[in-house]
Design a protein around this motif. Sequence first.
Motif, PDB file in Angstrom:
ATOM      1  N   ASN A   9     -52.331  58.287   6.115  1.00 22.47           N
ATOM      2  CA  ASN A   9     -52.186  56.869   6.462  1.00 22.47           C
ATOM      3  C   ASN A   9     -50.791  56.353   6.128  1.00 22.47           C
ATOM      4  O   ASN A   9     -50.216  55.555   6.878  1.00 22.47           O
ATOM      5  N   ILE A  10     -50.215  56.803   4.999  1.00 23.44           N
ATOM      6  CA  ILE A  10     -48.876  56.376   4.615  1.00 23.44           C
ATOM      7  C   ILE A  10     -47.856  56.881   5.621  1.00 23.44           C
ATOM      8  O   ILE A  10     -46.982  56.139   6.073  1.00 23.44           O
ATOM      9  N   ILE A  11     -47.959  58.149   6.002  1.00 24.78           N
ATOM     10  CA  ILE A  11     -47.031  58.727   6.981  1.00 24.78           C
ATOM     11  C   ILE A  11     -47.167  58.025   8.318  1.00 24.78           C
ATOM     12  O   ILE A  11     -46.177  57.716   8.992  1.00 24.78           O
ATOM     13  N   LEU A  12     -48.399  57.715   8.716  1.00 25.18           N
ATOM     14  CA  LEU A  12     -48.633  57.023   9.977  1.00 25.18           C
ATOM     15  C   LEU A  12     -47.998  55.638   9.955  1.00 25.18           C
ATOM     16  O   LEU A  12     -47.353  55.216  10.927  1.00 25.18           O
ATOM     17  N   LEU A  13     -48.143  54.925   8.844  1.00 30.29           N
ATOM     18  CA  LEU A  13     -47.565  53.591   8.723  1.00 30.29           C
ATOM     19  C   LEU A  13     -46.047  53.651   8.801  1.00 30.29           C
ATOM     20  O   LEU A  13     -45.420  52.819   9.459  1.00 30.29           O
ATOM     21  N   GLN A  14     -45.443  54.645   8.148  1.00 33.31           N
ATOM     22  CA  GLN A  14     -43.992  54.801   8.222  1.00 33.31           C
ATOM     23  C   GLN A  14     -43.548  55.043   9.657  1.00 33.31           C
ATOM     24  O   GLN A  14     -42.558  54.488  10.122  1.00 33.31           O
ATOM     25  N   GLY A  15     -44.305  55.884  10.365  1.00 27.74           N
ATOM     26  CA  GLY A  15     -43.970  56.180  11.754  1.00 27.74           C
ATOM     27  C   GLY A  15     -44.055  54.945  12.627  1.00 27.74           C
ATOM     28  O   GLY A  15     -43.209  54.726  13.504  1.00 27.74           O
ATOM     29  N   ILE A  16     -45.062  54.110  12.409  1.00 26.32           N
ATOM     30  CA  ILE A  16     -45.223  52.881  13.181  1.00 26.32           C
ATOM     31  C   ILE A  16     -44.055  51.937  12.931  1.00 26.32           C
ATOM     32  O   ILE A  16     -43.513  51.335  13.859  1.00 26.32           O
ATOM     33  N   CYS A  17     -43.629  51.819  11.668  1.00 27.97           N
ATOM     34  CA  CYS A  17     -42.510  50.932  11.331  1.00 27.97           C
ATOM     35  C   CYS A  17     -41.225  51.400  12.000  1.00 27.97           C
ATOM     36  O   CYS A  17     -40.464  50.610  12.559  1.00 27.97           O
ATOM     37  N   ILE A  18     -40.968  52.707  11.963  1.00 24.28           N
ATOM     38  CA  ILE A  18     -39.755  53.248  12.570  1.00 24.28           C
ATOM     39  C   ILE A  18     -39.804  53.104  14.074  1.00 24.28           C
ATOM     40  O   ILE A  18     -38.838  52.697  14.718  1.00 24.28           O
ATOM     41  N   PHE A  19     -40.959  53.407  14.684  1.00 23.86           N
ATOM     42  CA  PHE A  19     -41.081  53.286  16.134  1.00 23.86           C
ATOM     43  C   PHE A  19     -40.879  51.836  16.562  1.00 23.86           C
ATOM     44  O   PHE A  19     -40.231  51.549  17.561  1.00 23.86           O
ATOM     45  N   GLY A  20     -41.409  50.900  15.760  1.00 23.37           N
ATOM     46  CA  GLY A  20     -41.255  49.488  16.098  1.00 23.37           C
ATOM     47  C   GLY A  20     -39.808  49.064  16.114  1.00 23.37           C
ATOM     48  O   GLY A  20     -39.381  48.283  16.959  1.00 23.37           O
ATOM     49  N   ALA A  21     -39.023  49.605  15.171  1.00 26.86           N
ATOM     50  CA  ALA A  21     -37.597  49.261  15.133  1.00 26.86           C
ATOM     51  C   ALA A  21     -36.887  49.798  16.359  1.00 26.86           C
ATOM     52  O   ALA A  21     -36.047  49.131  16.961  1.00 26.86           O
ATOM     53  N   PHE A  22     -37.202  51.027  16.777  1.00 26.75           N
ATOM     54  CA  PHE A  22     -36.523  51.624  17.915  1.00 26.75           C
ATOM     55  C   PHE A  22     -37.018  51.070  19.241  1.00 26.75           C
ATOM     56  O   PHE A  22     -36.337  51.189  20.256  1.00 26.75           O
ATOM     57  N   ALA A  23     -38.218  50.487  19.264  1.00 27.44           N
ATOM     58  CA  ALA A  23     -38.730  49.906  20.500  1.00 27.44           C
ATOM     59  C   ALA A  23     -37.947  48.654  20.877  1.00 27.44           C
ATOM     60  O   ALA A  23     -37.911  48.258  22.038  1.00 27.44           O
ATOM     61  N   GLN A  24     -37.317  48.034  19.911  1.00 29.41           N
ATOM     62  CA  GLN A  24     -36.487  46.851  20.147  1.00 29.41           C
ATOM     63  C   GLN A  24     -35.122  47.274  20.673  1.00 29.41           C
ATOM     64  O   GLN A  24     -34.528  48.225  20.169  1.00 29.41           O
ATOM     65  N   PRO A  25     -34.595  46.600  21.690  1.00 31.73           N
ATOM     66  CA  PRO A  25     -33.255  46.947  22.178  1.00 31.73           C
ATOM     67  C   PRO A  25     -32.238  46.870  21.055  1.00 31.73           C
ATOM     68  O   PRO A  25     -32.286  45.948  20.229  1.00 31.73           O
ATOM     69  N   PRO A  26     -31.301  47.829  20.966  1.00 36.24           N
ATOM     70  CA  PRO A  26     -30.320  47.811  19.883  1.00 36.24           C
ATOM     71  C   PRO A  26     -29.412  46.593  19.954  1.00 36.24           C
ATOM     72  O   PRO A  26     -29.189  46.017  21.022  1.00 36.24           O
ATOM     73  N   ASN A  27     -28.911  46.202  18.799  1.00 31.75           N
ATOM     74  CA  ASN A  27     -27.949  45.098  18.671  1.00 31.75           C
ATOM     75  C   ASN A  27     -28.510  43.767  19.172  1.00 31.75           C
ATOM     76  O   ASN A  27     -27.792  42.947  19.746  1.00 31.75           O
ATOM     77  N   THR A  28     -29.801  43.569  18.960  1.00 29.27           N
ATOM     78  CA  THR A  28     -30.452  42.319  19.358  1.00 29.27           C
ATOM     79  C   THR A  28     -31.327  41.813  18.212  1.00 29.27           C
ATOM     80  O   THR A  28     -31.676  42.566  17.299  1.00 29.27           O
ATOM     81  N   LEU A  29     -31.672  40.542  18.298  1.00 30.28           N
ATOM     82  CA  LEU A  29     -32.603  39.941  17.362  1.00 30.28           C
ATOM     83  C   LEU A  29     -33.798  39.402  18.129  1.00 30.28           C
ATOM     84  O   LEU A  29     -33.636  38.782  19.187  1.00 30.28           O
TER      85      LEU A  29
END
Length: 235
Positions: A9-29
């Motif tokens: 579950n911890i590894i899965l949560l880390q993966g979700i957090c990282i994927f969420g960051a990369f799903a956002q277009p770079p250099n944007t808010l």
Amino acid sequence: MNISRLCFNIILLQGICIFGAFAQPPNTLTSQEKALGWSLLFDGKTFNGWKKIAEGGWEIKNGELLAVKPENGKQMDIITNAQFDNFELFFEFKISKETNSGVKYLVTNDYEAQKGTFLGLEYQILDEMNFKYPERGEIRSLASLYDLISADKKNPALLEHWNIARIIVNKNHIQHWLNGRKVVDYDRSTESFKSLIEKSKYKSLKNFGQSKKGHILLQNEGSPIAFRSIKIKWL
């Protein structure tokens, strides 16, 4: 819940957090980030908000801030115009073979022993597989507080892939994060921290690491490094 299930579950949560960051277009808010007080330090197009300590050394391509190998072998860093005190800094970085770089924070140039030189605490960025320090390598490893505190168990940073880093400064309490995991956590007001300074390359610098505010600096030591999505939030 058994231990193996908890770890999954911890590894899965880390993966979700990282994927969420990369799903956002770079250099944007996002609108949520703006509401929470985040600001971009790099817009993906210009050097607005930054100054080069030496002419050259950096270029912008495809929304990435790239270190350019200096022709004269001289280190050519880039630094924010603004200074920051209590903040959370987020950035993505991409390393290549033998990358040796870092992000310095609470940077000033008023240390008597090295007057005029921009110095500060450093989040180490390193290709650990191909670049080896001949001495004190453990405390100069990826995501460590350079030359002071080695990074704890960390998720790997892959070559030629984007990795996520965070630096959190809350007065004297400071943390380093790498790819969703906290890897360094220290209090710079303690005697134990001061004793680490006395054993480090910074021992000749009076009150090193104690600046209440300072610039953020990206290192160009002649090896390839790319940054994007550099943003900050005041705490």
